[in-house]
Design an enzyme around this catalytic site. Structure first.
Site, PDB file in Angstrom:
ATOM      1  CG  HIS A  57      -0.392   0.336   2.504  1.00 13.63           C
ATOM      2  ND1 HIS A  57      -0.050  -0.627   3.432  1.00 13.63           N
ATOM      3  CD2 HIS A  57      -0.070   1.518   3.081  1.00 13.63           C
ATOM      4  CE1 HIS A  57       0.426  -0.042   4.508  1.00 13.63           C
ATOM      5  NE2 HIS A  57       0.442   1.255   4.318  1.00 13.63           N
ATOM      6  CG  ASP A 101      -0.053  -4.011   2.923  1.00 14.82           C
ATOM      7  OD1 ASP A 101       0.120  -3.399   1.852  1.00 14.82           O
ATOM      8  OD2 ASP A 101      -0.068  -3.439   4.030  1.00 14.82           O
ATOM      9  CB  SER A 111       3.112   1.515   6.239  1.00 11.24           C
ATOM     10  OG  SER A 111       1.952   1.732   6.996  1.00 11.24           O
TER      11      SER A 111
END
Length: 361
Positions: free
Chosen positions: A105, A135, A216
């Protein structure tokens, strides 16, 4: 999970004098060799106190400060450009020659990717591989940078010390380090996607190291300086609830990319729950294997006769207990490979042959 900032494109104006200057340099190439030996594509002035020598970093020190200092050169901040916005994230090198693991992402669909090294320089990167369902993504820079060792999920215990390194909120805070413990293992999280659909991340490592948007894709590191997970999200309405994807799942992909320069994941055509999760939702009585929740009727697994509600328990004779096991197994194969899948239906075990296909467009 993305931190977005307004981004403006700035055009560089080149005048006639500069063009003449470039022509002179082309005529007199001797001057090229009088410069510093900087790596191609690197921008910014390097901090000489940060050791960016290409190598596998093995953190032997029991001193936490020394360990953090030694592993940080393998961690990068990431800026991904989407039209007029910038997504900030993190990544970590776990292989030589500039291969960096991050979250899908963070970089999915980006028009351009810039990575920021610990020595205050930066470079461009390109997307090599991604898996939206997990992901995870692998990007590559032309800079041969340091990389970290990895450790398997089996080596992790609840209560173990861990650190997270990343870029919380903005690039101003890149290479921020936080410390915590492993709070739980094998967690499943429901994720609301931007298109309104729902997906699930499974076999996650829960920890209480402080992470925020921008972390992230950054590493979760054990006390030996080894990467055990890739941070993917936190629960926004709670404190101390961060989650990381076990890094071991991506290792087969990394190995294939190192061998051939690229990799396309074979298409199995199904999504499943760990059987323990499916049992919680009263969908099965089994506790091991992968419960087939959704299946593509055009996929090879459907054509082989496997249906929703079946429990996958083996691939080529290797035991499958979780979705993590299944994904790791499939990553070891190529499109066109023939495999056997063992599954349960109403308690009866069946083995089917499947030819792995390319994902449909």
């Amino acid at each position: 999970m993305k931190e977005k900032h307004t981004f403006f494109n700035k055009k560089r104006v080149f005048n006639a004098f500069f063009c003449i200057f470039l022509s002179i340099l082309m005529i007199l190439p001797i001057f090229i060799f009088s410069g510093c030996g900087e790596q191609i594509g690197v921008s910014g002035k390097a901090d000489p106190n940060v050791n960016m020598t290409p190598r596998m970093i093995t953190a032997k020190s029991t001193n936490l400060e020394e360990m953090i200092k030694s592993v940080t050169p393998a961690v990068v901040g990431i800026s991904a450009i989407y039209s007029n916005v910038e997504s900030v994230g993190s990544g970590v090198a776990i292989a030589p020659n500039g291969y960096i693991v991050t979250n899908n992402h963070v970089v999915e669909g980006a028009k351009g990717i810039t990575i920021y090294f610990a020595n205050k320089t930066s470079s461009k990167a390109k997307l090599i591989w991604s898996d939206k369902a997990m992901d995870l993504a692998i990007i590559k820079t032309e800079v041969n940078m340091p990389y970290l060792e990895t450790a398997s999920l089996d080596s992790i215990n609840v209560g173990a010390d861990v650190i997270a390194i990343g870029t919380p909120l903005t690039l101003q805070f890149k290479h921020t380090t936080t410390k915590g413990i492993v709070s739980a293992l094998n967690r499943t999280i429901e994720v609301d996607n931007e298109d309104g659909s729902t997906s699930y991340l499974q076999s996650l490592i829960q920890h209480d190291s402080s992470i925020n948007p921008g972390n992230s894709g950054g590493p979760l590191i054990n006390s030996n300086g080894q990467v055990i997970g890739i941070n993917t999200l936190k629960v926004t309405d709670a404190e101390g609830l961060g989650f990381a994807i076990p890094v071991e799942i991506v290792l087969p992909v990394v190995n294939k990319i190192l061998k051939s320069g690229g990799y396309e994941t074979p298409y199995l055509g199904m999504f499943g729950f760990d059987a323990t999760i499916a049992k919680f939702y009263n969908k099965t009585l089994e506790t091991d294997g992968v419960y087939v929740l959704n299946i593509d009727s055009s996929a090879p697994i459907y054509k082989a006769g496997i249906r929703q509600g079946d429990i996958i328990v083996g691939v080529d004779g290797i035991e499958i207990n979780t979705m993590l096991d299944l994904k790791k197994s499939i990553y070891n194969y190529e499109i066109g490979d023939n495999i056997t899948i063992t599954y349960l239906r109403n308690g009866i075990k069946t083995i089917k042959n499947i030819t792995l296909s390319k994902r449909p467009n």
